[in-house]
Design a protein around this motif. Structure first.
Motif, PDB file in Angstrom:
ATOM      1  N   TYR A   1       0.899  -0.983   0.155  1.00  0.00           N
ATOM      2  CA  TYR A   1      -0.103   0.390   0.266  1.00  0.00           C
ATOM      3  C   TYR A   1       0.968   1.169  -0.001  1.00  0.00           C
ATOM      4  O   TYR A   1       1.929   0.782   0.846  1.00  0.00           O
ATOM      5  CB  TYR A   1      -0.903  -0.034   1.237  1.00  0.00           C
ATOM      6  CG  TYR A   1      -2.082  -1.553   1.232  1.00  0.00           C
ATOM      7  CD1 TYR A   1      -3.306  -1.394   0.593  1.00  0.00           C
ATOM      8  CD2 TYR A   1      -1.582  -2.463   1.997  1.00  0.00           C
ATOM      9  CE1 TYR A   1      -3.889  -2.616   0.966  1.00  0.00           C
ATOM     10  CE2 TYR A   1      -1.572  -3.686   2.088  1.00  0.00           C
ATOM     11  CZ  TYR A   1      -2.763  -3.464   1.369  1.00  0.00           C
ATOM     12  OH  TYR A   1      -3.909  -4.808   2.341  1.00  0.00           O
ATOM     13  N   ARG A   2       0.787   2.231  -0.438  1.00  0.00           N
ATOM     14  CA  ARG A   2       1.013   3.652  -0.863  1.00  0.00           C
ATOM     15  C   ARG A   2       0.008   4.820  -0.538  1.00  0.00           C
ATOM     16  O   ARG A   2      -1.307   5.280  -1.059  1.00  0.00           O
ATOM     17  CB  ARG A   2       1.323   3.805  -2.213  1.00  0.00           C
ATOM     18  CG  ARG A   2       2.355   5.055  -2.298  1.00  0.00           C
ATOM     19  CD  ARG A   2       2.649   5.414  -3.337  1.00  0.00           C
ATOM     20  NE  ARG A   2       3.723   6.389  -3.981  1.00  0.00           N
ATOM     21  CZ  ARG A   2       3.046   7.400  -4.814  1.00  0.00           C
ATOM     22  NH1 ARG A   2       2.612   6.961  -5.783  1.00  0.00           N
ATOM     23  NH2 ARG A   2       4.165   7.997  -4.976  1.00  0.00           N
ATOM     24  N   LEU A   3      -0.245   4.620   1.199  1.00  0.00           N
ATOM     25  CA  LEU A   3      -1.050   5.772   1.742  1.00  0.00           C
ATOM     26  C   LEU A   3      -0.926   7.119   1.439  1.00  0.00           C
ATOM     27  O   LEU A   3       0.312   7.856   2.686  1.00  0.00           O
ATOM     28  CB  LEU A   3      -1.307   5.395   3.644  1.00  0.00           C
ATOM     29  CG  LEU A   3      -1.654   3.949   3.015  1.00  0.00           C
ATOM     30  CD1 LEU A   3      -1.720   3.550   5.025  1.00  0.00           C
ATOM     31  CD2 LEU A   3      -2.641   3.444   2.674  1.00  0.00           C
ATOM     32  N   ASP A   4      -1.618   7.746   0.863  1.00  0.00           N
ATOM     33  CA  ASP A   4      -1.256   9.410   1.207  1.00  0.00           C
ATOM     34  C   ASP A   4      -0.931  10.511   2.221  1.00  0.00           C
ATOM     35  O   ASP A   4      -2.704  10.238   2.486  1.00  0.00           O
ATOM     36  CB  ASP A   4      -1.967  10.071  -0.307  1.00  0.00           C
ATOM     37  CG  ASP A   4      -1.367  11.324  -0.531  1.00  0.00           C
ATOM     38  OD1 ASP A   4      -0.878  11.908   0.079  1.00  0.00           O
ATOM     39  OD2 ASP A   4      -1.956  12.033  -1.739  1.00  0.00           O
ATOM     40  N   VAL A   5      -0.242  10.884   2.897  1.00  0.00           N
ATOM     41  CA  VAL A   5      -0.509  11.409   4.015  1.00  0.00           C
ATOM     42  C   VAL A   5       0.426  13.005   3.747  1.00  0.00           C
ATOM     43  O   VAL A   5      -0.053  14.356   4.946  1.00  0.00           O
ATOM     44  CB  VAL A   5       0.372  10.506   5.094  1.00  0.00           C
ATOM     45  CG1 VAL A   5      -0.419   9.211   5.978  1.00  0.00           C
ATOM     46  CG2 VAL A   5       1.835  11.001   4.831  1.00  0.00           C
ATOM     47  N   THR A   6      -0.216  13.529   2.824  1.00  0.00           N
ATOM     48  CA  THR A   6       0.314  14.500   2.631  1.00  0.00           C
ATOM     49  C   THR A   6      -0.540  16.555   2.849  1.00  0.00           C
ATOM     50  O   THR A   6      -0.184  16.824   3.585  1.00  0.00           O
ATOM     51  CB  THR A   6      -0.082  15.306   1.097  1.00  0.00           C
ATOM     52  OG1 THR A   6       1.010  13.760   0.149  1.00  0.00           O
ATOM     53  CG2 THR A   6       0.450  16.393   0.791  1.00  0.00           C
ATOM     54  N   SER A   7      -2.149  15.375   3.514  1.00  0.00           N
ATOM     55  CA  SER A   7      -2.937  16.285   4.212  1.00  0.00           C
ATOM     56  C   SER A   7      -2.139  16.822   5.118  1.00  0.00           C
ATOM     57  O   SER A   7      -2.430  18.125   6.135  1.00  0.00           O
ATOM     58  CB  SER A   7      -4.429  16.627   3.630  1.00  0.00           C
ATOM     59  OG  SER A   7      -4.553  15.068   4.472  1.00  0.00           O
ATOM     60  N   LEU A   8      -1.969  15.537   5.927  1.00  0.00           N
ATOM     61  CA  LEU A   8      -1.474  15.977   7.590  1.00  0.00           C
ATOM     62  C   LEU A   8      -0.185  16.426   7.381  1.00  0.00           C
ATOM     63  O   LEU A   8       0.496  16.911   8.245  1.00  0.00           O
ATOM     64  CB  LEU A   8      -1.587  14.936   7.651  1.00  0.00           C
ATOM     65  CG  LEU A   8      -2.831  13.623   7.916  1.00  0.00           C
ATOM     66  CD1 LEU A   8      -2.947  12.358   8.686  1.00  0.00           C
ATOM     67  CD2 LEU A   8      -3.765  14.706   9.018  1.00  0.00           C
ATOM     68  N   ALA A   9       1.284  16.126   6.644  1.00  0.00           N
ATOM     69  CA  ALA A   9       2.413  15.900   6.707  1.00  0.00           C
ATOM     70  C   ALA A   9       3.167  17.165   5.739  1.00  0.00           C
ATOM     71  O   ALA A   9       4.488  17.376   5.803  1.00  0.00           O
ATOM     72  CB  ALA A   9       3.762  14.509   7.179  1.00  0.00           C
ATOM     73  N   GLY A  10       2.021  17.589   5.062  1.00  0.00           N
ATOM     74  CA  GLY A  10       2.830  18.742   4.129  1.00  0.00           C
ATOM     75  C   GLY A  10       3.647  17.423   3.169  1.00  0.00           C
ATOM     76  O   GLY A  10       3.613  16.421   2.833  1.00  0.00           O
ATOM     77  N   GLY A  11       4.807  17.995   2.719  1.00  0.00           N
ATOM     78  CA  GLY A  11       5.958  16.877   1.965  1.00  0.00           C
ATOM     79  C   GLY A  11       7.064  16.671   2.527  1.00  0.00           C
ATOM     80  O   GLY A  11       8.059  16.475   2.768  1.00  0.00           O
ATOM     81  N   ASP A  12       7.112  16.693   5.009  1.00  0.00           N
ATOM     82  CA  ASP A  12       8.150  16.753   4.856  1.00  0.00           C
ATOM     83  C   ASP A  12       7.502  15.282   6.278  1.00  0.00           C
ATOM     84  O   ASP A  12       7.909  15.371   7.857  1.00  0.00           O
ATOM     85  CB  ASP A  12       8.350  17.984   5.873  1.00  0.00           C
ATOM     86  CG  ASP A  12       9.071  19.227   5.241  1.00  0.00           C
ATOM     87  OD1 ASP A  12       9.384  18.525   3.417  1.00  0.00           O
ATOM     88  OD2 ASP A  12       8.698  20.093   5.458  1.00  0.00           O
ATOM     89  N   ILE A  13       7.046  14.372   5.366  1.00  0.00           N
ATOM     90  CA  ILE A  13       6.981  13.231   6.715  1.00  0.00           C
ATOM     91  C   ILE A  13       8.625  12.563   6.704  1.00  0.00           C
ATOM     92  O   ILE A  13       9.783  12.568   6.300  1.00  0.00           O
ATOM     93  CB  ILE A  13       6.600  11.886   5.836  1.00  0.00           C
ATOM     94  CG1 ILE A  13       5.972  11.344   6.719  1.00  0.00           C
ATOM     95  CG2 ILE A  13       7.239  11.713   4.873  1.00  0.00           C
ATOM     96  CD1 ILE A  13       4.809  10.400   6.612  1.00  0.00           C
TER      97      ILE A  13
END
Length: 192
Positions: free
Chosen positions: A158-170
């Motif tokens: 799985y590839r889970l998009d967390v951009t809305s939470l982390a921006g580009g800096d996970i």
């Protein structure tokens, strides 16, 4: 980051940021020279010393991690994943980044880092994860779950998009399980 347990999350305001310090992700050293296989067993005078896992991949720091199942080990570093039998026989090795690597079939790019791997005793399977910083300032959790105790079989990826939470800096992921759920955490450094 603290996630409320009793109520659903509606937006990033639901998260409570706690004290954290910035962490620098690993970097790839394009000038590294592979020194070849090093026979560490013969160079260390210890009868209980095992076997060489993943050799240097060029990533600094390597961030090595290992998980033990009933008959196999899964080893990960920045840049690599490998499956071993417990006697040290390597069954599989691959890169973790890029379209041709371990998570390539789900669209992983060339900046996959901070791997984690565990053995889930509740479901008798391995679970691996890593962070991905993708082009256009996107962040993803990459997750893979083996279908049984043998990592050489099928993996669900799985590839889970967390951009809305982390921006580009996970950054700095962690994985845990209990009998009810899989828990993925990380440093979410969004400025929004």
């Amino acid at each position: 980051v603290i996630f409320p347990v009793s109520t659903p999350l509606s937006n990033t305001a639901d998260f409570i940021l706690t004290d954290f310090t910035s962490h620098n992700p690993p970097v790839y050293d394009s000038d590294w020279i592979n020194q070849g296989d090093i026979n560490l067993k013969n160079s260390i005078d210890r009868s209980d010393f095992g076997f060489l896992g993943i050799n240097y991949t060029g990533w600094n720091p390597p961030d090595p991690i290992i998980a033990a199942g009933p008959e196999h080990l899964v080893v990960m570093t920045n840049g690599g994943i490998a499956f071993f039998q417990k006697d040290g026989t390597m069954d599989f090795q691959d890169e973790i980044e890029d379209t041709f690597g371990f998570w390539g079939e789900v669209g992983a790019t060339n900046f996959v880092f901070d791997p984690e791997v565990i053995y889930d005793p509740h479901a008798d399977r391995f679970m691996a994860m890593a962070c991905e910083r993708a082009p256009s300032s996107k962040s993803f959790f990459l997750l893979a779950v083996s279908d049984d105790t043998d990592p050489n079989g099928m993996w669900y990826k799985y590839r889970l998009d967390v951009t809305s939470l982390a921006g580009g800096d996970i950054d700095s992921p962690n994985i845990a399980v209990d009998s009810e759920a899989i828990y993925l955490t990380g440093q979410l450094l969004s400025e929004s």
